[in-house]
Design an enzyme around this catalytic site. Structure first.
Site, short mmCIF file in Angstrom:
data_model
loop_
_atom_site.label_atom_id
_atom_site.label_comp_id
_atom_site.label_asym_id
_atom_site.label_seq_id
_atom_site.Cartn_x
_atom_site.Cartn_y
_atom_site.Cartn_z
N TYR A 191 -0.86 -1.02 10.72
CA TYR A 191 -1.13 -0.91 9.41
C TYR A 191 -0.69 -0.09 8.25
O TYR A 191 0.03 -1.44 7.71
CB TYR A 191 -3.16 -0.31 9.30
CG TYR A 191 -3.00 -0.69 7.62
CD1 TYR A 191 -3.15 -2.14 6.83
CD2 TYR A 191 -2.80 0.89 6.99
CE1 TYR A 191 -3.72 -2.42 5.50
CE2 TYR A 191 -3.24 0.20 4.94
CZ TYR A 191 -3.27 -1.24 5.21
OH TYR A 191 -3.71 -1.66 3.48
N SER A 206 0.75 -1.67 -0.25
CA SER A 206 0.23 0.09 -0.21
C SER A 206 0.87 0.93 0.10
O SER A 206 1.98 1.36 0.15
CB SER A 206 -0.65 0.16 1.47
OG SER A 206 -1.08 1.15 1.40
N1 LIG Z 1 -9.05 -1.11 -0.39
C1 LIG Z 1 -7.95 0.61 -0.08
O1 LIG Z 1 -7.88 1.55 0.07
C2 LIG Z 1 -6.55 -0.49 -0.26
C3 LIG Z 1 -5.62 0.20 0.18
C4 LIG Z 1 -4.25 0.03 -0.50
C5 LIG Z 1 -4.00 -1.06 -0.03
N2 LIG Z 1 -4.73 -2.36 0.14
C6 LIG Z 1 -4.73 -3.57 0.75
O2 LIG Z 1 -5.68 -4.71 -0.27
C7 LIG Z 1 -5.80 -6.18 -0.21
C8 LIG Z 1 -7.21 -6.36 -0.39
O3 LIG Z 1 -8.39 -5.53 0.10
P1 LIG Z 1 -9.50 -4.87 -0.50
O4 LIG Z 1 -9.27 -2.80 -0.15
O5 LIG Z 1 -9.97 -5.81 -1.80
O6 LIG Z 1 -9.98 -5.14 0.96
P2 LIG Z 1 -11.89 -6.74 1.04
O7 LIG Z 1 -12.59 -6.05 -0.22
O8 LIG Z 1 -11.86 -6.30 2.19
O9 LIG Z 1 -10.81 -7.63 0.76
C9 LIG Z 1 -10.20 -8.57 1.68
C10 LIG Z 1 -9.73 -9.85 1.18
O10 LIG Z 1 -9.11 -10.43 2.26
C11 LIG Z 1 -10.47 -11.76 2.81
N3 LIG Z 1 -9.19 -11.67 4.48
C12 LIG Z 1 -9.74 -10.56 4.92
N4 LIG Z 1 -8.95 -11.24 6.55
C13 LIG Z 1 -8.67 -12.69 6.47
C14 LIG Z 1 -7.93 -12.95 7.38
N5 LIG Z 1 -8.23 -13.27 7.99
N6 LIG Z 1 -8.10 -14.63 6.48
C15 LIG Z 1 -7.46 -14.98 5.15
N7 LIG Z 1 -8.20 -13.83 4.09
C16 LIG Z 1 -8.85 -12.70 5.02
C17 LIG Z 1 -11.33 -11.32 2.26
O11 LIG Z 1 -12.03 -12.12 2.72
P3 LIG Z 1 -13.13 -13.03 4.67
O12 LIG Z 1 -13.30 -11.33 5.01
O13 LIG Z 1 -13.52 -13.74 3.94
O14 LIG Z 1 -12.20 -13.45 4.98
C18 LIG Z 1 -11.28 -10.71 1.44
O15 LIG Z 1 -11.45 -11.56 0.46
C19 LIG Z 1 -5.36 -5.13 1.49
O16 LIG Z 1 -4.54 -6.50 1.83
C20 LIG Z 1 -5.05 -4.09 1.40
O17 LIG Z 1 -4.30 -3.02 3.41
C21 LIG Z 1 -6.12 -1.96 0.14
#
Ligand SMILES: NC(=O)c1ccc[n+]([C@@H]2O[C@H](COP(=O)([O-])OP(=O)(O)OC[C@H]3O[C@@H](n4cnc5c(N)ncnc54)[C@H](OP(=O)(O)O)[C@@H]3O)[C@@H](O)[C@H]2O)c1
Length: 263
Positions: free
Chosen positions: A154, A141
């Protein structure tokens, strides 16, 4: 199974991970998806198949749990499937001031964002190096480029992911294995709701990126064997400016962006 390509994705039932899974499916990868919610896994497998995915296996896994990443590796190994691409996408944040947040919540985040990611990378990359081919996408990120009041742990985990990715990618030069770090900015997914961060200024007043655009940037960098990609022009600019800004000044700026909008 010889000519088939397999991608293992954590966190592909939602947000950036789901969009990445769609890109792999479009390129005829067979998919293995690992995350916690079994209904979501089944629904995502059905969705991807309806969009043309060849094969989608699901392995319910809670990467908060110690030992779960190794168990996931062993379950994949038991299928006899060889993983060509590993995507470490699953990640979460905890919102709030460090002194107020529950210790347990932050330790779980460190486990998911760091320990499980390192374990999966270690186990699958060893096999890839032996074979002389393979790719890893680690979802970091731009948060990892700045200290982040209101999300101190985080931001620290994402700094780890990016630094780790660069170091291992360098060590593996000329092995046929590449590791790519994807640095998105704030993106329109479930992330902020799950982190309890919907009241923050960045969500209330900021512009959130489309997860499909973020996934496309990550996928292209991964396939090109690049070490990293910052997704989006504005984020690239912010990272460049951050590189010449004192850390304390960056922390003050992030405080303004991440504090509750009414604070
Ligand atoms: N959205 C942002 O602004 C942003 C910015 C920069 C980086 N990121 C990074 O992008 C990545 C994806 O995030 P996203 O924004 O797409 O979020 P999201 O829509 O909340 O998706 C998160 C995914 O991870 C899974 N997950 C969460 N906790 C877990 C656990 N304990 N074990 C296994 N799977 C787990 C969730 O499924 P379940 O809940 O069913 O487990 C879901 O499939 C993350 O690493 C996040 O830090 C996000």
């Amino acid at each position: 199974m010889k000519d088939q390509k397999y991608a293992l994705l954590t966190g592909a039932t939602s947000g950036i991970g789901l969009e990445l899974a769609r890109l792999f499916a479009r390129d005829n990868y067979q998919l293995i998806l690992a995350s916690r919610n079994e209904n979501q896994l089944s629904a995502t497998a059905a969705l991807l198949k309806s969009e043309g995915a060849v094969e989608v296996l699901t392995i319910p896994t809670d990467l908060f749990q110690p030992g779960s990443a190794k168990e996931l590796y062993e379950k994949v190994l038991a299928t006899g499937i060889r993983i060509d691409v590993l995507v470490n996408d699953a990640g979460q944040g905890v919102y709030g001031r460090f002194v107020d947040n529950a210790m347990e919540d932050e330790v779980k985040i460190i486990h998911l964002n760091i320990i499980s990611l390192v374990t999966l990378t270690k186990l699958f990359v060893k096999d890839m190096v032996e074979r002389g081919s393979g790719k890893v996408l680690n979802v970091a990120s731009i948060a990892g480029k700045t200290p982040g009041p209101w999300q101190a742990v985080y931001h620290g985990t994402k700094a780890f992911v990016h630094s780790f990715n660069e170091a291992v990618n360098h060590e593996l030069k000329d092995t046929g294995v590449t590791l790519t770090s994807l640095l998105p900015g704030a993106t329109d997914t479930d992330f902020f709701r799950v982190a309890g961060m919907e009241s923050s200024k960045v969500v209330q007043e900021g512009e959130l990126a489309d997860p499909a655009d973020v996934a496309k940037d990550g996928y292209e960098a991964l396939m090109a064997g690049k070490d990293m990609v910052v997704s989006g022009f504005k984020n690239k600019l912010n990272v460049a400016m951050g590189n010449v800004t004192p850390d304390s000044a960056q922390a003050a700026m992030m405080d303004k962006q991440q504090r509750p909008a009414d604070n």
